[in-house]
Enzyme design. Structure first.
Site, short mmCIF file in Angstrom:
data_model
loop_
_atom_site.label_atom_id
_atom_site.label_comp_id
_atom_site.label_asym_id
_atom_site.label_seq_id
_atom_site.Cartn_x
_atom_site.Cartn_y
_atom_site.Cartn_z
N GLN A 1 141.30 56.99 46.33
CA GLN A 1 142.43 58.41 45.81
C GLN A 1 143.49 58.51 46.27
OE1 GLN A 1 141.28 59.64 42.74
NE2 GLN A 1 143.53 59.93 42.79
N LYS B 1 135.99 62.66 37.93
CA LYS B 1 135.57 61.32 37.30
C LYS B 1 134.28 60.84 37.74
CE LYS B 1 139.99 58.81 39.63
NZ LYS B 1 140.41 58.66 40.39
N ASP C 1 141.21 50.03 39.75
CA ASP C 1 142.78 50.53 39.54
C ASP C 1 143.83 49.82 39.82
OD1 ASP C 1 142.43 53.35 39.69
OD2 ASP C 1 142.16 53.34 41.74
#
Ligand code: NAD
Length: 295
Positions: free
Chosen positions: A98, A54, A121
């Site tokens: 995460q 990422k 997200d």
């Protein structure tokens, strides 16, 4: 019939290029550089690799990357304090915590503490509510990537019968809602569904997100179906080797399906590309600038 392979890797590179061009234009017109903060708690090796990728891709499209690697012993209060700090940092436009977190019970609390406008997200309850009610918001990256591939393959999805295998909050459920918003007739099947093949056999579009290696076989599908295989499963091979397979048995369906995403190289690369797409969108929302790449 021999199924066409849907090249997610190439499509994702195209998405990243569009994001990079729009990021450069935003810098030139408004002197804004989008920033993405990724918070990793603990030492899950798969998450560490993902976070490294990422960072690399965020920088490649010209965005700022902020990374925080916190120990597994981090308390809920410490994690919430970090989220708070990032919420009020104007250089941070996107925040990703995460998952999974070492403490599962913290997940909803921490996700819902993220400023919804920075929730790249798309897991915050405000963004899931927007998706469920057909309002514009930030959409979870993996299903968004699947939808982009489906639209590229089929064009208008209206009226098609879509079957989604899986009902998780991060893939199955938002996927079903996205397809409903595209005017598909949607069936969601899951681990408790009876006679699952009878459902999947009716699909014009089949999205498999169960996490069960090569579960979908020839007699699960009808001729001409377009299959998006979200599953990523590592299976053991002889001599201590292993390989990645999806939820679909590629050899079995190849003669019947019209098109299918491979694993790897299908949905996987789309997830990070959509994260960058969402970071750009979040930046535009926060600065009240029209988003140049559409929904
Ligand atoms: P999950 O375990 O949270 O959910 C799995 C879903 O599948 C559940 O709703 C369950 O009811 C259903 N299911 C399980 N067994 C089933 C069966 N035998 N028949 C029918 N339904 C069944 O998983 P998830 O987070 O939604 O991920 C699903 C898969 O997608 C995993 O393989 C994961 O690794 C992969 N994934 C890939 C990406 C990507 O970027 N490509 C992103 C996220 C998840």
């Amino acid at each position: 019939m021999s199924a066409t392979l849907i090249d997610g890797k190439a499509f994702a590179a195209g998405v990243r290029e569009k994001v990079a061009n729009a990021t450069a234009a935003l810098k030139a017109s408004h002197d804004i550089t989008p920033g993405l903060a990724v918070v990793l708690v603990g030492d899950d090796p798969a998450s560490e690799i993902y976070v490294r990728n990422k960072k690399k891709m965020t920088e490649e499209v010209g965005m700022q990357s902020f990374d925080y690697h916190l120990p597994a012993s981090t308390t809920r209060e410490e994690l919430l304090a970090k989220v708070d700090e990032l919420n009020s940092n104007p250089e941070v436009n996107g925040i990703l915590v995460q998952l999974p977190l070492p403490n599962k019970d913290d997940e909803n609390i921490v996700i819902n503490a993220i400023d919804p406008e920075k929730d790249v997200d798309g897991f915050h309850v405000i963004n899931s509510g927007k998706l469920a009610t057909g309002q514009d918001g930030l959409v979870p990256c993996t299903p968004l990537g699947c939808l982009m591939l489906l639209k590229d393959t089929l064009g208008d999805l209206s009226g098609k019968h879509a079957v989604v295998i899986g009902r998780s909050n991060i893939v199955g459920k938002p996927m079903s809602q996205l397809l409903l918003n595209e005017s598909c007739t949607v069936t969601t099947v899951h681990s408790r569904t009876r006679h699952i093949k009878e459902e999947t056999k009716r699909a014009d579009i089949l999205v498999a997100a169960a996490g069960k290696p090569e579960m979908v076989e020839a007699d699960w599908i009808k001729p001409g179906v377009v299959i998006i295989d979200v599953g990523i499963n590592r299976i053991a091979l002889p001599e201590g080797k292993s390989k990645l397979v999806g939820d679909v048995n590629m050899e079995e369906v190849a003669e019947t399906a019209a098109a299918i995403t491979p694993v790897p190289g299908g949905v996987g690369p789309m997830t990070i590309a959509c994260l960058l797409h969402n970071t750009l969108k979040a930046t535009c929302i926060q600065h009240q600038i029209p988003f140049p790449l559409g929904a």
